[in-house]
Design an enzyme around this catalytic site. Structure first.
Site, PDB file in Angstrom:
ATOM      1  N   LYS A  52       0.848  -1.194   0.000  1.00 16.70           N
ATOM      2  CA  LYS A  52       0.000   0.000   0.000  1.00 16.70           C
ATOM      3  C   LYS A  52       0.883   1.243   0.000  1.00 16.70           C
ATOM      4  CE  LYS A  52      -3.919   1.998   2.601  1.00 16.70           C
ATOM      5  NZ  LYS A  52      -4.793   1.810   3.782  1.00 16.70           N
ATOM      6  N   SER A 127      -9.709   1.803   2.891  1.00 21.38           N
ATOM      7  CA  SER A 127      -8.848   2.571   2.016  1.00 21.38           C
ATOM      8  C   SER A 127      -7.807   1.713   1.283  1.00 21.38           C
ATOM      9  CB  SER A 127      -8.110   3.663   2.807  1.00 21.38           C
ATOM     10  OG  SER A 127      -7.278   3.088   3.786  1.00 21.38           O
ATOM     11  N   SER A 151      -9.941  -0.519   7.105  1.00 21.49           N
ATOM     12  CA  SER A 151      -9.370  -0.394   5.755  1.00 21.49           C
ATOM     13  C   SER A 151      -8.650  -1.608   5.197  1.00 21.49           C
ATOM     14  CB  SER A 151      -8.424   0.793   5.701  1.00 21.49           C
ATOM     15  OG  SER A 151      -9.148   1.963   5.491  1.00 21.49           O
TER      16      SER A 151
HETATM   17  N1  GLN Z   1     -13.211   4.239   6.221  1.00 24.55           N
HETATM   18  C1  GLN Z   1     -12.577   4.648   7.442  1.00 24.55           C
HETATM   19  C2  GLN Z   1     -12.161   6.097   7.326  1.00 24.55           C
HETATM   20  O1  GLN Z   1     -12.452   6.685   6.351  1.00 24.55           O
HETATM   21  C3  GLN Z   1     -11.434   3.760   7.772  1.00 24.55           C
HETATM   22  C4  GLN Z   1     -10.189   4.130   7.061  1.00 24.55           C
HETATM   23  C5  GLN Z   1      -9.017   3.279   7.479  1.00 24.55           C
HETATM   24  O2  GLN Z   1      -9.149   2.267   8.153  1.00 24.55           O
HETATM   25  N2  GLN Z   1      -7.848   3.731   7.097  1.00 24.55           N
HETATM   26  O3  GLN Z   1     -11.548   6.645   8.198  1.00 24.55           O
END
Ligand code: GLN
Length: 446
Positions: A52, A127, A151
């Protein structure tokens, strides 16, 4: 083979931001030479890996899918990336994500959205959407993602693969570009549970460079994959199967519980009474931490610097205005507000207290149960564009993953069915540092 597959599929999937083709060929050749000379094979010998793009990699662009870091070429590697290399994995490239890991659909990437390999009209989740899509599309053997509120788990669910968020502190965060430091955790996205155990084995462990790294003995995770779940006691939170959960998701989870029954485990309905407060708590705390962490991007030290500033303050203002996308700005404003004097007690401090209550909910259940099982996300993947104008609806997608992040405990998502040709994920949640039981239960189900 990995690059051939990428050429064939990535025009439509768009999982990668940067490819490491020359570097990977050199790495592979070195591994081959070592083997010819009778050298040993590391745990992940020769496996093509994706990383990532918020995990820094020496000499390989690390953008966090932000315009701010479009030119950022790190001079060191994250501990997790270095450990992959130490285990002889080969880095194929850097994977798309929501900008600075803020989002749940990959639509917040400032470059382009990644698409779901099962149906390219749909989001891959986020994400770590690039990390999930790349594994699902067969471009890499496994990938690393990061999970702050879901995410790793949610994109794994949307893409029909396995995603593990380890216990907070098990995998070093050194070199992970910080979003919300008290929640961020790196973990594997893989095709199956056995692979997940192998990759976790390679990246887990104490690191003096991360002050929150846990100094504990690392068990043999693959040894836990016995297939035996007889006598396991499972709690199923009623809050994860109530209003807002797609009936097809609920049905898939109920079917999974029948599988566990047939394997000799037992389950009962339980309650995590503070679940309703989890989203508000998370978005206050994560945004507060983000507003502090992202203060380092000032146009001076990292990434892109705005042209023609009038003075120093103007340099900061212009660089940040141009460098950050709308969701990142939204979070910085929310977090800065919650941390402001006069509001700190009402918002940030209150959220910290509720976080303790949410963790207490899990502690209570784990007095009587070995695992907690529910869905990973309330629905299967949604269409690209369907939720972009509505950040609040987007935030609600995380209702089943966020409480687990706030509690700092491990959870895995494994495929448990499909609806209209789109995968559904089963979430298996364990006690802190009990990844072995989580993996054992996931493996037995798979
Ligand atoms: N969807 C969540 C957010 O927008 C989680 C994001 C994540 O785990 N990095 O914060």
């Amino acid at each position: 083979a990995s690059y051939a597959r990428i050429k064939e599929t990535d025009e439509s999937i768009k999982a990668f931001l940067t490819l490491n083709e020359d570097g990977a060929r050199t790495e592979a050749r070195e591994l081959d030479n070592r083997l010819q000379q009778g050298g040993e094979k590391g745990l992940l010998f020769g496996l093509p890996a994706g990383i990532k793009d918020n995990i820094v990699t020496e000499g390989l662009l690390t953008t966090c899918a932000s315009q701010f870091l479009s030119n950022y070429n790190p001079i060191y590697s994250a501990t997790s990336a270095r450990k992959l290399k130490d285990a002889d994995a080969v880095t194929i490239g850097k994977l798309n994500m929501d900008e600075f890991a803020m989002g749940g659909s990959n639509e917040n990437s400032s470059y382009y959205p990644t698409r779901n390999p099962w149906n390219t009209d749909y989001v891959p989740g986020g994400s770590s959407g690039g990390s999930a899509a790349s594994v699902a599309a067969g471009q890499v053997y496994f990938s690393l993602g990061s999970d702050t509120g879901g995410s790793i788990r949610q994109p794994a669910a949307y893409c029909g693969i396995v995603g593990l968020k380890p216990t907070y502190g098990l995998v070093s965060r050194f070199g992970l570009v910080a979003f919300a430091s008290s929640l961020d955790q790196i973990g594997p996205l893989t095709k199956n549970v056995e692979d997940s155990a192998y990759v976790l084995q390679a990246i887990a462990g104490y690191d003096a460079s991360d002050s929150t790294s846990a100094n504990i003995d690392i068990p043999d995770y693959t040894a836990a994959l016995t297939g035996d779940v007889k006598g396991l006691r499972i709690g199923v939170p009623k809050e994860y199967l109530g209003a807002g959960i797609d009936p097809r998701v609920k049905e898939a989870v109920m079917n999974a519980l029948k599988v566990y029954e047939s394997l000799g485990a037992t389950w009962e309905e339980v309650s995590l009474p503070h679940t309703d407060y989890a989203i508000a708590t998370y978005y206050l705390l994560a945004s507060s931490e983000a507003s502090s962490n992202l203060a380092r991007f000032d146009g001076v030290r990292y990434g892109v610097r705005a042209d023609n500033p009038d003075n120093l303050i103007d340099l900061y203002r212009k660089s940040r205005s141009q460098g950050f996308g709308p969701e990142v700005k939204r979070r910085i404003m929310l977090g800065t507000y919650a941390l402001s004097s006069g509001y700190y007690d009402a918002y940030y401090l209150k959220a910290q207290k509720v976080r303790t209550l949410i963790k207490g909910d899990f502690d209570n259940i784990f007095k009587q149960y070995d695992l907690i099982i529910g869905p990973t996300a309330p629905t299967p993947a949604f269409r690209i564009g369907e939720q972009v104008g509505d950040p609040l609806t987007m935030y609600l997608n995380d209702i089943c993953t966020i409480p687990v992040s706030l509690a700092g405990i491990p959870a895995i998502s494994v495929p448990c069915g499909t609806a209209d040709g789109l995968p559904i994920g089963l979430q298996i949640i364990g006690k802190a540092f009990d990844e072995s039981t989580v993996l054992r239960a996931a493996h037995a189900f798979e």
